[in-house]
Design a protein around this motif. Sequence first.
Motif, PDB file in Angstrom:
ATOM      1  N   ASN A   1       0.800  -1.223   0.000  1.00 49.48           N
ATOM      2  CA  ASN A   1       0.000   0.000   0.000  1.00 49.48           C
ATOM      3  C   ASN A   1       0.833   1.274   0.000  1.00 49.48           C
ATOM      4  O   ASN A   1       0.314   2.347  -0.246  1.00 49.48           O
ATOM      5  CB  ASN A   1      -0.994  -0.024   1.159  1.00 49.48           C
ATOM      6  CG  ASN A   1      -2.192  -0.857   0.812  1.00 49.48           C
ATOM      7  OD1 ASN A   1      -3.107  -0.372   0.159  1.00 49.48           O
ATOM      8  ND2 ASN A   1      -2.177  -2.121   1.179  1.00 49.48           N
ATOM      9  N   SER A   2       2.125   1.159   0.254  1.00 46.71           N
ATOM     10  CA  SER A   2       2.993   2.332   0.162  1.00 46.71           C
ATOM     11  C   SER A   2       3.655   2.442  -1.208  1.00 46.71           C
ATOM     12  O   SER A   2       4.414   3.371  -1.460  1.00 46.71           O
ATOM     13  CB  SER A   2       4.052   2.300   1.263  1.00 46.71           C
ATOM     14  OG  SER A   2       4.935   1.210   1.066  1.00 46.71           O
TER      15      SER A   2
ATOM     16  N   LYS B   1      -0.957   4.535  -7.033  1.00 46.57           N
ATOM     17  CA  LYS B   1      -1.626   5.778  -6.704  1.00 46.57           C
ATOM     18  C   LYS B   1      -2.187   6.546  -7.900  1.00 46.57           C
ATOM     19  O   LYS B   1      -2.501   7.707  -7.786  1.00 46.57           O
ATOM     20  CB  LYS B   1      -0.666   6.673  -5.924  1.00 46.57           C
ATOM     21  CG  LYS B   1      -0.014   5.974  -4.749  1.00 46.57           C
ATOM     22  CD  LYS B   1      -0.419   6.575  -3.449  1.00 46.57           C
ATOM     23  CE  LYS B   1       0.344   5.992  -2.296  1.00 46.57           C
ATOM     24  NZ  LYS B   1      -0.139   4.750  -1.791  1.00 46.57           N
TER      25      LYS B   1
ATOM     26  N   LYS C   1      -8.109  -2.868  -5.173  1.00 45.39           N
ATOM     27  CA  LYS C   1      -8.509  -2.097  -3.992  1.00 45.39           C
ATOM     28  C   LYS C   1      -9.853  -2.608  -3.491  1.00 45.39           C
ATOM     29  O   LYS C   1     -10.846  -2.584  -4.205  1.00 45.39           O
ATOM     30  CB  LYS C   1      -8.603  -0.611  -4.325  1.00 45.39           C
ATOM     31  CG  LYS C   1      -8.805   0.255  -3.090  1.00 45.39           C
ATOM     32  CD  LYS C   1      -9.039   1.710  -3.442  1.00 45.39           C
ATOM     33  CE  LYS C   1      -7.735   2.416  -3.659  1.00 45.39           C
ATOM     34  NZ  LYS C   1      -7.940   3.881  -3.815  1.00 45.39           N
TER      35      LYS C   1
ATOM     36  N   LYS D   1       4.163   3.521  -4.815  1.00 47.40           N
ATOM     37  CA  LYS D   1       3.696   4.701  -5.555  1.00 47.40           C
ATOM     38  C   LYS D   1       2.948   4.348  -6.835  1.00 47.40           C
ATOM     39  O   LYS D   1       2.059   5.069  -7.252  1.00 47.40           O
ATOM     40  CB  LYS D   1       4.873   5.618  -5.875  1.00 47.40           C
ATOM     41  CG  LYS D   1       5.437   6.283  -4.652  1.00 47.40           C
ATOM     42  CD  LYS D   1       6.567   7.214  -4.985  1.00 47.40           C
ATOM     43  CE  LYS D   1       7.107   7.816  -3.703  1.00 47.40           C
ATOM     44  NZ  LYS D   1       8.203   8.733  -3.943  1.00 47.40           N
TER      45      LYS D   1
END
Length: 125
Positions: free
Chosen positions: A21-22, A27, A45, A24
């Motif tokens: 989830n971190s 996003k 998601k 990039k």
Amino acid sequence: VKWEGSEHTSWVENNLLNKLNSTKSLKYANGCGVKFDVGDFCAAKFNDNTWYRAIILEIYRKRKTHKIYKYDVCFVDYGNVEGIDVRCIRPLPALYQGYASWNMLINRRGICQTRHVSIRISESV
């Protein structure tokens, strides 16, 4: 292997999911424009707004335009199957494809099974 209790869930959430989830590359605002095929690994998601590892099970297209609007996916670490909007699907970074799927078994015939689904994995995977 049968996982019981919260030990499995804690490891997946504290290590794998936090790192995923971190990332990039997950996003993008309105989807990534990548088209997936049945059997492809992806990041999907869930309705808790968290990205999870998944496999594409089915592709839904609009009748007139044939544009993809939804995928059915199996969340490989939990075994549940959900319909996910195309805007909430991303390529799964290669780093996260190498981890074992915590809720799947693959037999000698290449059949990948969870509590809810059974799919054939091609030899190229």
